[in-house]
Design a protein around this motif. Structure first.
Motif, PDB file in Angstrom:
ATOM      1  N   GLY A 391       0.809  -1.210   0.000  1.00 49.17           N
ATOM      2  CA  GLY A 391       0.000   0.000   0.000  1.00 49.17           C
ATOM      3  C   GLY A 391       0.840   1.256   0.000  1.00 49.17           C
ATOM      4  O   GLY A 391       0.446   2.293   0.554  1.00 49.17           O
ATOM      5  N   LYS A 392       2.014   1.190  -0.640  1.00 54.41           N
ATOM      6  CA  LYS A 392       2.930   2.328  -0.690  1.00 54.41           C
ATOM      7  C   LYS A 392       3.421   2.525  -2.111  1.00 54.41           C
ATOM      8  O   LYS A 392       3.201   1.686  -2.991  1.00 54.41           O
ATOM      9  CB  LYS A 392       4.128   2.096   0.239  1.00 54.41           C
ATOM     10  CG  LYS A 392       3.781   2.021   1.721  1.00 54.41           C
ATOM     11  CD  LYS A 392       5.049   1.857   2.555  1.00 54.41           C
ATOM     12  CE  LYS A 392       4.724   1.826   4.043  1.00 54.41           C
ATOM     13  NZ  LYS A 392       5.957   1.691   4.867  1.00 54.41           N
ATOM     14  N   SER A 393       4.121   3.623  -2.338  1.00 52.64           N
ATOM     15  CA  SER A 393       4.706   3.865  -3.650  1.00 52.64           C
ATOM     16  C   SER A 393       5.818   2.861  -3.910  1.00 52.64           C
ATOM     17  O   SER A 393       6.350   2.226  -2.987  1.00 52.64           O
ATOM     18  CB  SER A 393       5.269   5.283  -3.725  1.00 52.64           C
ATOM     19  OG  SER A 393       6.419   5.398  -2.891  1.00 52.64           O
ATOM     20  N   ALA A 394       6.200   2.751  -5.183  1.00 49.51           N
ATOM     21  CA  ALA A 394       7.286   1.835  -5.552  1.00 49.51           C
ATOM     22  C   ALA A 394       8.581   2.224  -4.857  1.00 49.51           C
ATOM     23  O   ALA A 394       9.334   1.359  -4.382  1.00 49.51           O
ATOM     24  CB  ALA A 394       7.474   1.833  -7.063  1.00 49.51           C
ATOM     25  N   GLU A 395       8.857   3.537  -4.773  1.00 48.00           N
ATOM     26  CA  GLU A 395      10.091   4.006  -4.165  1.00 48.00           C
ATOM     27  C   GLU A 395      10.131   3.670  -2.671  1.00 48.00           C
ATOM     28  O   GLU A 395      11.157   3.201  -2.152  1.00 48.00           O
ATOM     29  CB  GLU A 395      10.234   5.509  -4.372  1.00 48.00           C
ATOM     30  CG  GLU A 395      10.407   5.943  -5.817  1.00 48.00           C
ATOM     31  CD  GLU A 395       9.084   6.054  -6.579  1.00 48.00           C
ATOM     32  OE1 GLU A 395       9.119   6.337  -7.786  1.00 48.00           O
ATOM     33  OE2 GLU A 395       8.009   5.849  -5.962  1.00 48.00           O
ATOM     34  N   GLU A 396       9.028   3.905  -1.972  1.00 43.08           N
ATOM     35  CA  GLU A 396       8.982   3.597  -0.540  1.00 43.08           C
ATOM     36  C   GLU A 396       9.087   2.096  -0.303  1.00 43.08           C
ATOM     37  O   GLU A 396       9.745   1.645   0.634  1.00 43.08           O
ATOM     38  CB  GLU A 396       7.683   4.131   0.053  1.00 43.08           C
ATOM     39  CG  GLU A 396       7.609   5.637   0.163  1.00 43.08           C
ATOM     40  CD  GLU A 396       6.274   6.096   0.709  1.00 43.08           C
ATOM     41  OE1 GLU A 396       6.238   6.594   1.854  1.00 43.08           O
ATOM     42  OE2 GLU A 396       5.263   5.921  -0.005  1.00 43.08           O
ATOM     43  N   THR A 397       8.433   1.328  -1.166  1.00 40.85           N
ATOM     44  CA  THR A 397       8.498  -0.126  -1.036  1.00 40.85           C
ATOM     45  C   THR A 397       9.920  -0.635  -1.229  1.00 40.85           C
ATOM     46  O   THR A 397      10.384  -1.522  -0.503  1.00 40.85           O
ATOM     47  CB  THR A 397       7.551  -0.792  -2.059  1.00 40.85           C
ATOM     48  OG1 THR A 397       6.219  -0.339  -1.827  1.00 40.85           O
ATOM     49  CG2 THR A 397       7.597  -2.309  -1.949  1.00 40.85           C
ATOM     50  N   ALA A 398      10.631  -0.068  -2.200  1.00 36.42           N
ATOM     51  CA  ALA A 398      12.028  -0.449  -2.417  1.00 36.42           C
ATOM     52  C   ALA A 398      12.845  -0.197  -1.159  1.00 36.42           C
ATOM     53  O   ALA A 398      13.650  -1.042  -0.739  1.00 36.42           O
ATOM     54  CB  ALA A 398      12.607   0.325  -3.602  1.00 36.42           C
TER      55      ALA A 398
END
Length: 562
Positions: A391-398
């Protein structure tokens, strides 16, 4: 009468010698022999004695301890993997199953990082990394690069091994993970380490300038290290500072290093990364051609896939990674630093290479492997899929995945043009490297995914691009897999199927050679390679590994040993 007696004795001795010459340990009969020079294949026989090719030609009257009927098969020199990451996989399993089943008989290491020289701190860091990833544990029984290579030979390995000395490794040895220029004293020590490495048999200096801490190195620092390699007739090989937005400057830097250090240079895995950069191939090739016309020697290698594989670190700014994995994770957990890093991850930049942006979208970023068992369920999923779960952006998930796994997280980025791949295949100075480990379809290797190039890079060239698409001829493909890299590396008596050369041979069915590994199911061996010999010992027989481990250290031109 005396004359006749002498003649009679001569005939007897000559016949005995001929008989002895007609005996071979192995005879390979009736195969289409491509000698690696680029000449068309010739149907003939090959005789092997001990570790050497003893004869090529008609052996119909000769006898041998073992015979191989190679009718309908290609007989070639063993292949050279110009960019191998089998440095650890060979410790865990010395049989090198994935590459041997494709005909690779020499693994060349050293893309920026090499397995020596190691300081006490570097050994401690390596052991700490092993604790974070317990699937890959081994004893470090070496300090220098030469000692590592010799330890591999002692452990028992199937392929031959060679290595560049890593510019990153030398820098970390003296500066740790600090982002600064070396002092005059540190530079002297770094050059001394390169000197030792070259005298131990390193091929030259290797760099990986897209990654931290490698990209902390200045051009001038690299030139100074390469001047040492040049004194020993070595070469420079580089994962350039950019393969996309800044690729023109990166090629210029490579050429400058070659010119000022007075040595040949090779570009690792040549590519134009990112859709917006595909058009740059003509300009890059023009730069290389101009340098070669000037009298420099600039070559390149590549893998045969449209996706590259590295880690999630390649989607984050280098400054946030300074200091190593522990400091990197600590920064990612600081809200202010995290916010700044996120902003930079979302904006195109010419100062660092953001592979997440170059891939175009997070659904073109595939997660390959985790150390943390709780995260292994995400193996084979895209960053977009995991972002949705989080439930987060791709950047935050990375960022969260790096924190949770305490590793850079193995990742594939789909960034290259198939049209460019085919154009590059035709370049006369281009050879091939898998840019991968050499795993097996069993044991610890199944606990994470890998790039399919680990299992299929060389078979894909011969099956897809030579046989099916006719993008290049068989004789030219074999030259680029054998004598071209051997010549670039300046290694002796390998790379050609020639009398007196080491008997490294790949024998395959040109109608059946085929890769099977996919991004979804990478752990699949290639097929069609029938027999392989390393130093005269058969290591693949009828497509199955014999268990033999005759691999040796192959040393560069500066080696001062016997």
């Amino acid at each position: 009468m005396k004359h006749l007696l002498n003649l009679f004795l001569f005939v007897i001795l000559f016949s005995a010698c001929q008989k002895e010459k007609d005996k071979y340990a192995v005879i390979i009969r009736g195969g289409t022999v491509y000698d690696g020079s680029g000449k068309p294949g010739l149907v003939t026989d090959v005789g092997i004695n001990a570790d050497t090719v003893a004869f090529i030609g008609d052996l119909s009257k000769a006898v041998s301890e073992k015979e191989i009927d190679a009718t309908g098969l290609v007989v070639s020199p063993g292949f050279i993997n110009m960019l191998s990451w089998a440095v650890e996989s060979l410790i865990l399993d010395g049989k090198s199953q994935a590459d041997i089943r494709q005909g690779v008989t020499l693994e060349v290491f050293g893309e920026g990082s090499s397995m020596g020289p190691m300081s006490d701190q570097m050994k401690a860091d390596a052991k700490a990394d092993m604790k974070r990833n317990p699937d890959w544990q081994y004893d470090i029984d070496w300090t220098t690069l030469g000692e590592y290579l010799e330890s591999m030979e002692r452990r028992g390995i199937t392929p031959n091994v060679a290595s560049f000395i890593g510019a990153t490794t030398v820098r970390v040895h003296e500066l740790g993970y600090e982002n600064r220029l070396p002092s005059a004293e540190e530079m002297v020590r770094m050059k001394a380490l390169v000197k030792v490495g070259m005298e131990e048999g390193a091929i030259g200096v290797g760099s990986s300038l897209i990654y931290a801490p490698a990209n902390y190195s200045s051009t001038e620092e690299l030139i100074e290290l390469c001047k040492v390699a040049s004194e020993y007739d070595g070469m420079y090989i580089t994962h350039m500072r950019s393969e996309g937005n800044g690729i023109f400057g990166a090629v210029d830097e490579t050429i400058r290093i070659a010119r000022e250090a007075k040595l040949p240079a090779e570009i690792y895995h040549l590519k134009m990364a990112g859709n917006d950069n595909w058009w740059k191939l003509d300009s890059v090739l023009s730069k290389i051609d101009a340098a070669n016309k000037e009298g420099l020697k600039i070559t390149a290698d590549m893998y045969t896939y449209p996706a590259g594989a590295t880690g999630l670190d390649a989607s984050m700014p280098p400054w946030v990674q300074e200091g190593g994995i522990k400091v990197w994770i600590k920064r990612l957990q600081d809200p202010k630093i995290r916010k700044k890093a996120l902003e930079e991850m979302r904006k195109p930049s010419d100062t660092w290479e953001n592979l997440l942006l170059m891939a175009g979208s997070p659904d073109r970023v595939l997660l390959l492997g985790f150390a943390n068992d709780s995260l292994k369920k995400f193996t084979g999923k895209t960053l977009a899929e995991v972002s949705k779960i989080y439930g987060k952006s791709a950047e935050e998930t990375a960022m969260d995945l790096v924190i949770a796994d305490s590793t850079r997280v193995g990742t594939a980025y789909f960034m290259m043009s198939e049209e460019n791949i085919k154009r590059q295949l035709a370049l006369p100075y281009l050879s091939f490297g898998s840019d991968a480990e050499s795993p097996a379809t069993e044991g610890v290797f199944l606990k994470s995914n890998t790039h399919p190039r680990a299992y299929g890079n060389f078979a894909r060239l011969l099956g897809k691009y030579v046989r099916d698409e006719k993008a290049l001829t068989m004789e030219e493909a074999i030259r680029k897999l054998t004598s071209l890299p051997a010549s670039n590396l300046k290694i002796k008596k390998r790379g050609l199927l020639k009398t007196g050369y080491y008997a490294d041979l790949a024998i395959f069915d040109p109608a059946k050679i085929q890769d099977h590994a996919t991004f979804e199911k990478p752990h699949q061996y290639s097929t069609g390679m029938v027999h392989v010999f390393v130093n005269g010992t058969q290591v693949l027989e009828n497509g199955e590994h014999t268990g033999a481990t005759p691999g040796r250290v192959v040393r560069g031109p500066g080696w001062t040993g016997k």
